[in-house]
Design a protein around this motif. Sequence first.
Motif, mmCIF file in Angstrom:
data_model
loop_
_atom_site.group_PDB
_atom_site.id
_atom_site.type_symbol
_atom_site.label_atom_id
_atom_site.label_comp_id
_atom_site.label_asym_id
_atom_site.label_seq_id
_atom_site.Cartn_x
_atom_site.Cartn_y
_atom_site.Cartn_z
ATOM 1 N N HIS A 18 0.807 -1.229 0.000
ATOM 2 C CA HIS A 18 0.000 0.000 0.000
ATOM 3 C C HIS A 18 0.834 1.270 0.000
ATOM 4 C CE1 HIS A 18 -4.182 -1.359 0.476
ATOM 5 N NE2 HIS A 18 -3.605 -2.467 0.922
ATOM 6 N N ALA A 251 -4.792 1.047 12.622
ATOM 7 C CA ALA A 251 -5.901 1.831 12.067
ATOM 8 C C ALA A 251 -5.354 3.083 11.368
ATOM 9 C CB ALA A 251 -6.873 2.217 13.179
ATOM 10 N N LEU A 252 -4.353 3.695 11.967
ATOM 11 C CA LEU A 252 -3.739 4.884 11.377
ATOM 12 C C LEU A 252 -3.086 4.536 10.039
ATOM 13 C CD1 LEU A 252 -3.827 7.544 12.994
ATOM 14 C CD2 LEU A 252 -1.441 7.232 13.567
ATOM 15 N N GLU A 253 -2.372 3.408 10.015
ATOM 16 C CA GLU A 253 -1.676 2.978 8.805
ATOM 17 C C GLU A 253 -2.672 2.671 7.687
ATOM 18 O OE1 GLU A 253 1.644 2.739 8.232
ATOM 19 O OE2 GLU A 253 1.505 1.798 6.267
ATOM 20 N N GLN A 254 -3.804 2.111 8.080
ATOM 21 C CA GLN A 254 -4.813 1.771 7.080
ATOM 22 C C GLN A 254 -5.314 3.036 6.365
ATOM 23 O OE1 GLN A 254 -7.323 -1.169 8.592
ATOM 24 N NE2 GLN A 254 -7.739 -1.923 6.533
ATOM 25 N N ARG A 255 -5.485 4.101 7.144
ATOM 26 C CA ARG A 255 -5.961 5.358 6.552
ATOM 27 C C ARG A 255 -4.857 6.158 5.897
ATOM 28 N NH1 ARG A 255 -9.819 7.920 11.090
ATOM 29 N NH2 ARG A 255 -9.637 9.713 9.704
ATOM 30 N N HIS A 256 -3.642 6.001 6.384
ATOM 31 C CA HIS A 256 -2.515 6.774 5.844
ATOM 32 C C HIS A 256 -1.342 5.825 5.577
ATOM 33 C CE1 HIS A 256 -4.642 10.360 7.376
ATOM 34 N NE2 HIS A 256 -4.813 9.675 8.491
ATOM 35 N N ASN B 238 -12.080 18.880 10.995
ATOM 36 C CA ASN B 238 -11.400 17.722 10.419
ATOM 37 C C ASN B 238 -11.515 16.545 11.370
ATOM 38 O OD1 ASN B 238 -9.635 15.893 9.390
ATOM 39 N ND2 ASN B 238 -7.909 17.290 9.211
ATOM 40 N N GLY B 240 -10.286 13.785 11.037
ATOM 41 C CA GLY B 240 -9.256 12.858 10.612
ATOM 42 C C GLY B 240 -8.355 12.375 11.722
ATOM 43 N N MET B 241 -7.067 12.521 11.491
ATOM 44 C CA MET B 241 -6.071 11.917 12.359
ATOM 45 C C MET B 241 -6.179 12.375 13.812
ATOM 46 S SD MET B 241 -1.974 11.777 11.993
ATOM 47 C CE MET B 241 -2.025 11.650 10.235
ATOM 48 N N SER B 244 -8.764 10.434 15.765
ATOM 49 C CA SER B 244 -8.455 9.044 16.147
ATOM 50 C C SER B 244 -7.357 9.019 17.212
ATOM 51 C CB SER B 244 -8.120 8.169 14.937
ATOM 52 O OG SER B 244 -7.278 8.820 14.048
#
Lengths: 339, 339
Positions: A18, A251-256, B238, B240-241, B244
């Motif tokens: 990815h 979860a962070l890696e999945q989104r970014h 936002n 986003g990050m 989370s």
Amino acid sequence: MSTKPCTYCNAESVYYRHYSGEYLCSRCFTRSVQRKVARTISRYSMIKHGDRVCVAVSGGKDSLSLLHILSKSARRHGNELVAITIDEGITGYRDESLKIAKEFTSMLGVEHAILSYRELFGNTLEEALKVRDEKAISMSACSICGTFRRKAIDSAAKVVGADVIATAHNLDDMLQTFIINISAGDVERIAWMYPEPVEYANGLRKVKPLLEVYEHEIAFYALINDIPFQSEQCPYMNEGMRSSIREFLNALEQRHPGIKYNMLRTILKVSKVLRDNLEFKRYRCVVCSRECSNASGVCSSCMLTMMLGDGGSSSSSNSSSNSNSSNNKVRKDNYIIDE
Amino acid sequence: MSTKPCTYCNAESVYYRHYSGEYLCSRCFTRSVQRKVARTISRYSMIKHGDRVCVAVSGGKDSLSLLHILSKSARRHGNELVAITIDEGITGYRDESLKIAKEFTSMLGVEHAILSYRELFGNTLEEALKVRDEKAISMSACSICGTFRRKAIDSAAKVVGADVIATAHNLDDMLQTFIINISAGDVERIAWMYPEPVEYANGLRKVKPLLEVYEHEIAFYALINDIPFQSEQCPYMNEGMRSSIREFLNALEQRHPGIKYNMLRTILKVSKVLRDNLEFKRYRCVVCSRECSNASGVCSSCMLTMMLGDGGSSSSSNSSSNSNSSNNKVRKDNYIIDE
């Protein structure tokens, strides 16, 4: 199975990376992991030409993959490999992993040594935990086991006459450890995360060649290279803070995609500045002579042995000698892993 | 309502502080937050005797609580307070908060200045976002707004002749920002997190007096001190990050009360070492003369204004003068907040 052919050789791809957008066939994936490990070893001068390298092998995917990767290149770099496994004494769990470790090292033709907590500390982990419960000592099984394991690996490395101890900590382990150290207020430990090895008083160095490889890529490496690994989970496995940090980072890696790798790079920069600018006092344990950071003069393992009421056995590791440490070579190689 | 009386005065308690085990009545809770802020201000020499302190007031719970706390002690320390609110131009959202900010500052008898993006940069945020969409510039609304807001606050502080800008960043904000900086590879920004203020080229200092206070304690402070605050959420918020990271840290704190505070302490130690040992190059923006870290010589706000096709207005803030900066006192107080 991915939909596109391998980005490099046009063969059928089996993996989509990815964070880079690469499609990889089994062969190119394997090479990419091996190359990354080789670059890490070179970048931080982890292994020198002629070193006798002791690989701490638990029987899990990480340590067996590390042994597999290093076995590809040991001869080229004049390295002797020796695997060590620490038998904590956990019924069922350790039996399976010992069997796997024995078979895999034998298949690779790598020398294998096994040391037990019982030999080193007088008690198996299970016995130590019984004493902990009786004495109502408030330490988790993982803390007790980890304290003993670090010393056991040092002792085993001395017994087998190693110059370097290679452990299989991966990128995910590094990030989790960083957040745990931040939580624990441990700036010194953050400084020690910087991977350029320092020589301990006993002449050993500790290195983490997998530190730049994602955990799930090591699992995939093990899978496609037919590396057997332990299916059982440790019955004492601490599902606490480390697990919730793992989930958060995943979860962070999945989104970014790639964010974990960025985090690692920053952590390494930060730990380098700390390593270069903080002063660290090192002491020698008055019980077992091992180097430690405890100003009390007793290392954490000997302290624990005393707390558990078995002070006599912790110095048994003392009798072994690091016969090979004087043979360290200073030649620095660009580390290459053969296919 | 807690089950036990206040740990300090035996009055009815309204709050249980998990990380310390204290039960607190309304009065003792309020005092404890105020004392913590006073200690933070003293510890990092944030506000000097006689400073004219510009408080950036958004209309949210954090900034109005900060204004409330500082208004208790300004006279004792010879400080003049002035609140500033930046009107980004967000229909609905900003209207409510401007009304709240006006009423609250008037109730406290604090001078209040309002500056708008339109005056400073030629466009409201909404207009800027339209241009962004037309030009397909890949920046989030929060990034654009934050870039403009930092400059707008600097400009407003100059307009009102302040020595110090106080912003309401709390402990939770600090931790989130740290993890974001780690993800972004931004070691320099981690170094700048250390709260001892440095003087900018324009003579201003920036301080965060709430940095050691948990976000939920500020919310409770606002609630029991009848501080009105904005109910509307920013429509561009936002999720986003940062969200989370917030959830992850809250879950960690729930299982390990006090862990966020430990994390902050470690982060401050780390950022101090970085601040003391890294070299930072500062530049002066060739467009607006503001100090910046961009080697290109154009600050991020002017860069953004140019990208959005409106380069003429960014220097308008230049005409204002920091008339008060030469009156800085060097006297250091132990900062006390009156009841």
